[in-house]
Design a protein around this motif. Structure first.
Motif, PDB file in Angstrom:
ATOM      1  N   VAL A 178       0.872  -1.179   0.000  1.00 36.17           N
ATOM      2  CA  VAL A 178       0.000   0.000   0.000  1.00 36.17           C
ATOM      3  C   VAL A 178       0.907   1.226   0.000  1.00 36.17           C
ATOM      4  N   GLY A 179       1.204   1.712  -1.203  1.00 33.41           N
ATOM      5  CA  GLY A 179       2.133   2.819  -1.339  1.00 33.41           C
ATOM      6  C   GLY A 179       1.523   4.148  -0.933  1.00 33.41           C
ATOM      7  N   LEU A 180       2.361   5.178  -0.958  1.00 36.19           N
ATOM      8  CA  LEU A 180       1.979   6.493  -0.467  1.00 36.19           C
ATOM      9  C   LEU A 180       2.344   7.563  -1.496  1.00 36.19           C
ATOM     10  N   VAL A 181       1.447   8.535  -1.664  1.00 35.73           N
ATOM     11  CA  VAL A 181       1.830   9.799  -2.287  1.00 35.73           C
ATOM     12  C   VAL A 181       2.462  10.638  -1.183  1.00 35.73           C
ATOM     13  N   LEU A 182       3.740  10.894  -1.280  1.00 41.37           N
ATOM     14  CA  LEU A 182       4.378  11.778  -0.306  1.00 41.37           C
ATOM     15  C   LEU A 182       4.204  13.201  -0.805  1.00 41.37           C
ATOM     16  N   ASP A 183       3.316  13.937  -0.146  1.00 43.35           N
ATOM     17  CA  ASP A 183       2.977  15.299  -0.547  1.00 43.35           C
ATOM     18  C   ASP A 183       3.583  16.262   0.477  1.00 43.35           C
ATOM     19  N   THR A 184       4.563  17.039   0.033  1.00 44.43           N
ATOM     20  CA  THR A 184       5.305  17.878   0.971  1.00 44.43           C
ATOM     21  C   THR A 184       4.413  18.894   1.674  1.00 44.43           C
ATOM     22  N   GLY A 185       3.538  19.554   0.928  1.00 46.71           N
ATOM     23  CA  GLY A 185       2.705  20.595   1.519  1.00 46.71           C
ATOM     24  C   GLY A 185       1.717  20.061   2.526  1.00 46.71           C
ATOM     25  N   HIS A 186       1.012  18.999   2.168  1.00 44.42           N
ATOM     26  CA  HIS A 186       0.051  18.405   3.103  1.00 44.42           C
ATOM     27  C   HIS A 186       0.770  17.795   4.300  1.00 44.42           C
ATOM     28  N   PRO A 202      10.998   4.178   2.987  1.00 48.20           N
ATOM     29  CA  PRO A 202      11.251   4.349   1.550  1.00 48.20           C
ATOM     30  C   PRO A 202      10.473   3.368   0.690  1.00 48.20           C
ATOM     31  N   GLU A 203      10.188   2.179   1.233  1.00 45.46           N
ATOM     32  CA  GLU A 203       9.470   1.174   0.462  1.00 45.46           C
ATOM     33  C   GLU A 203       8.033   1.579   0.170  1.00 45.46           C
ATOM     34  N   ARG A 204       7.529   2.565   0.905  1.00 46.39           N
ATOM     35  CA  ARG A 204       6.149   2.993   0.731  1.00 46.39           C
ATOM     36  C   ARG A 204       5.988   4.147  -0.270  1.00 46.39           C
ATOM     37  N   ILE A 205       7.063   4.799  -0.643  1.00 46.61           N
ATOM     38  CA  ILE A 205       6.942   6.011  -1.448  1.00 46.61           C
ATOM     39  C   ILE A 205       6.738   5.631  -2.916  1.00 46.61           C
ATOM     40  N   SER A 206       5.478   5.724  -3.374  1.00 41.52           N
ATOM     41  CA  SER A 206       5.135   5.367  -4.748  1.00 41.52           C
ATOM     42  C   SER A 206       5.073   6.563  -5.672  1.00 41.52           C
ATOM     43  N   HIS A 207       4.867   7.747  -5.103  1.00 37.27           N
ATOM     44  CA  HIS A 207       4.606   8.932  -5.919  1.00 37.27           C
ATOM     45  C   HIS A 207       4.937  10.145  -5.060  1.00 37.27           C
ATOM     46  N   VAL A 208       5.349  11.237  -5.688  1.00 37.42           N
ATOM     47  CA  VAL A 208       5.734  12.431  -4.936  1.00 37.42           C
ATOM     48  C   VAL A 208       5.028  13.654  -5.503  1.00 37.42           C
ATOM     49  N   HIS A 209       4.390  14.410  -4.617  1.00 36.56           N
ATOM     50  CA  HIS A 209       3.817  15.714  -4.950  1.00 36.56           C
ATOM     51  C   HIS A 209       4.624  16.791  -4.237  1.00 36.56           C
ATOM     52  N   CYS A 210       5.053  17.780  -4.972  1.00 38.32           N
ATOM     53  CA  CYS A 210       5.832  18.869  -4.394  1.00 38.32           C
ATOM     54  C   CYS A 210       5.065  20.181  -4.503  1.00 38.32           C
ATOM     55  N   LYS A 211       4.612  20.670  -3.384  1.00 35.31           N
ATOM     56  CA  LYS A 211       4.072  22.018  -3.297  1.00 35.31           C
ATOM     57  C   LYS A 211       4.786  22.708  -2.154  1.00 35.31           C
ATOM     58  N   ASP A 212       4.879  24.020  -2.220  1.00 39.14           N
ATOM     59  CA  ASP A 212       5.546  24.769  -1.172  1.00 39.14           C
ATOM     60  C   ASP A 212       4.499  25.364  -0.233  1.00 39.14           C
ATOM     61  N   THR A 238       2.035  27.388  -2.416  1.00 40.27           N
ATOM     62  CA  THR A 238       2.647  27.989  -3.592  1.00 40.27           C
ATOM     63  C   THR A 238       3.533  26.927  -4.257  1.00 40.27           C
ATOM     64  N   THR A 239       4.281  27.332  -5.247  1.00 38.62           N
ATOM     65  CA  THR A 239       5.109  26.386  -5.982  1.00 38.62           C
ATOM     66  C   THR A 239       6.491  26.279  -5.337  1.00 38.62           C
ATOM     67  N   PRO A 240       7.186  25.155  -5.488  1.00 40.40           N
ATOM     68  CA  PRO A 240       8.538  25.039  -4.950  1.00 40.40           C
ATOM     69  C   PRO A 240       9.428  26.189  -5.400  1.00 40.40           C
ATOM     70  N   GLY A 241      10.144  26.751  -4.422  1.00 44.68           N
ATOM     71  CA  GLY A 241      10.999  27.885  -4.699  1.00 44.68           C
ATOM     72  C   GLY A 241      10.406  29.207  -4.299  1.00 44.68           C
ATOM     73  N   ASP A 242       9.133  29.195  -3.880  1.00 43.22           N
ATOM     74  CA  ASP A 242       8.451  30.434  -3.541  1.00 43.22           C
ATOM     75  C   ASP A 242       7.889  30.410  -2.118  1.00 43.22           C
ATOM     76  N   GLY A 243       8.291  29.419  -1.336  1.00 39.89           N
ATOM     77  CA  GLY A 243       7.730  29.298   0.003  1.00 39.89           C
ATOM     78  C   GLY A 243       8.791  29.011   1.044  1.00 39.89           C
ATOM     79  N   ASP A 244       8.354  28.354   2.122  1.00 37.57           N
ATOM     80  CA  ASP A 244       9.191  28.181   3.309  1.00 37.57           C
ATOM     81  C   ASP A 244       9.892  26.830   3.389  1.00 37.57           C
ATOM     82  N   TYR A 245       9.490  25.867   2.558  1.00 38.21           N
ATOM     83  CA  TYR A 245       9.994  24.504   2.748  1.00 38.21           C
ATOM     84  C   TYR A 245      11.422  24.348   2.231  1.00 38.21           C
TER      85      TYR A 245
END
Length: 297
Positions: A178-186, A202-212, A238-245
């Motif tokens: 049961v993989g995971l979408v790793l979503d940085t913002g959420h 690491p075995e669970r990370i199936s997909h990555v969403h990047c939001k800032d 916001t988009t990566p590069g324009d926020g705090d993460y």
């Protein structure tokens, strides 16, 4: 699969608030996506759901369909009923050659309720309910995997998998398939450290969403008991590069676990305020540069 770069259409057209970007055509959206330099795009409300109609459109732009959000109701129906309900979505993804199946439990979610869905009052599962929910997820994920998909559960604000405790219970109740979408913002707004998740599971990370994130804005909306959608309109993402993460550290973490798959840039904003082409270009340029710095690509 190595790293591929995709984007969510939500910056152009919001599924939960169709009035955001309602005047933006699919042609304009896909023209931007292609010219920015993305390889693929997730599904959204502008896309036809008939593969015979969608295939020639995507071929014209030379873009892949990465996948697309599916809302499950596993708290109120069993796995076999869910599998039957997701048949059309699965068939579309398979016909389009997609490799990932994104699912989030939404039967009691509040993130789509702009007036009454408070950021400070997400739904919670009682400890005794995780067993049945996990078993149903196990079955649905196994089915998706059998269809050649990378199953990816989307943790999300306003749903039953939002906080660090929720995510730990999710891991405990489900198998590694049961993989995971790793979503940085959420993750950040849910009190979850994305790097810690990547390195510990690491075995669970199936997909990555990047939001800032703009943490001060989120804190104000949260403290006021405001809704997720008002936070979106108010610019808490916001988009990566324009926020705090700290994206340099996150890209290094993906390199350390040898992540392979899609990295999807997703900025849930009002396109009338934040031009999606401008912000999409910033996000892609930022992450490509950082990925290059750490040898991820």
């Amino acid at each position: 699969m190595t790293i591929r770069w995709g984007v969510s259409p939500i910056a152009w057209a919001n599924d939960d608030m169709p009035e955001l970007g309602g005047d933006i055509t699919l042609d304009a959206l896909l023209t931007d996506v292609k010219e920015i330099g993305f390889e693929g795009v997730e599904l959204g409300n502008k896309f036809p759901r008939d593969p015979d109609a969608l295939k020639p459109i995507m071929a014209r732009y030379g873009l892949d369909i990465v996948g697309g959000w599916y809302s499950s109701n596993l708290l109120v129906r069993d796995a076999e009923a869910e599998i039957a309900a997701m048949e059309a979505h699965m068939a579309l993804l398979k016909a389009m050659g997609s490799s990932v199946f994104i699912l989030a439990e939404t039967s009691n979610a509040v993130h789509g309720d702009r007036e009454g869905g408070r950021l400070d009052s997400p739904p919670r599962l009682a400890p005794g309910d995780w067993g049945d929910f996990g078993q149903r997820l196990n079955r649905v994920a196994a089915y998706a995997n059998e269809q050649g998909m990378r199953f990816a559960y989307h943790h999300h604000l306003g749903t039953v998998v939002e906080t660090r405790e929720d995510l730990n219970r999710f891991f405990g109740a489900t198998g590694d398939h049961v993989g995971l979408v790793l979503d940085t913002g959420h993750a950040v707004y849910g009190g979850i450290d994305p790097i810690a998740v990547a390195t510990s599971r690491p075995e669970r990370i199936s997909h990555v969403h990047c939001k800032d994130v703009r943490t001060e804005r989120h804190a104000k909306f949260h403290a006021a008991g405001d809704s997720f959608l008002n936070g979106v309109v108010g610019g808490m993402f916001t988009t990566p590069g324009d926020g705090d993460y700290d994206y340099p550290a996150f890209m290094a973490a993906l390199k350390a676990i040898n992540y392979s798959g899609w990295i999807v840039i997703e900025a849930e904003q009002d396109p009338a305020v934040a031009d999606p082409r401008e912000y999409g270009q910033l996000g892609l340029d930022t992450l490509k540069r950082l990925a290059g710095d750490v040898g991820l690509v």
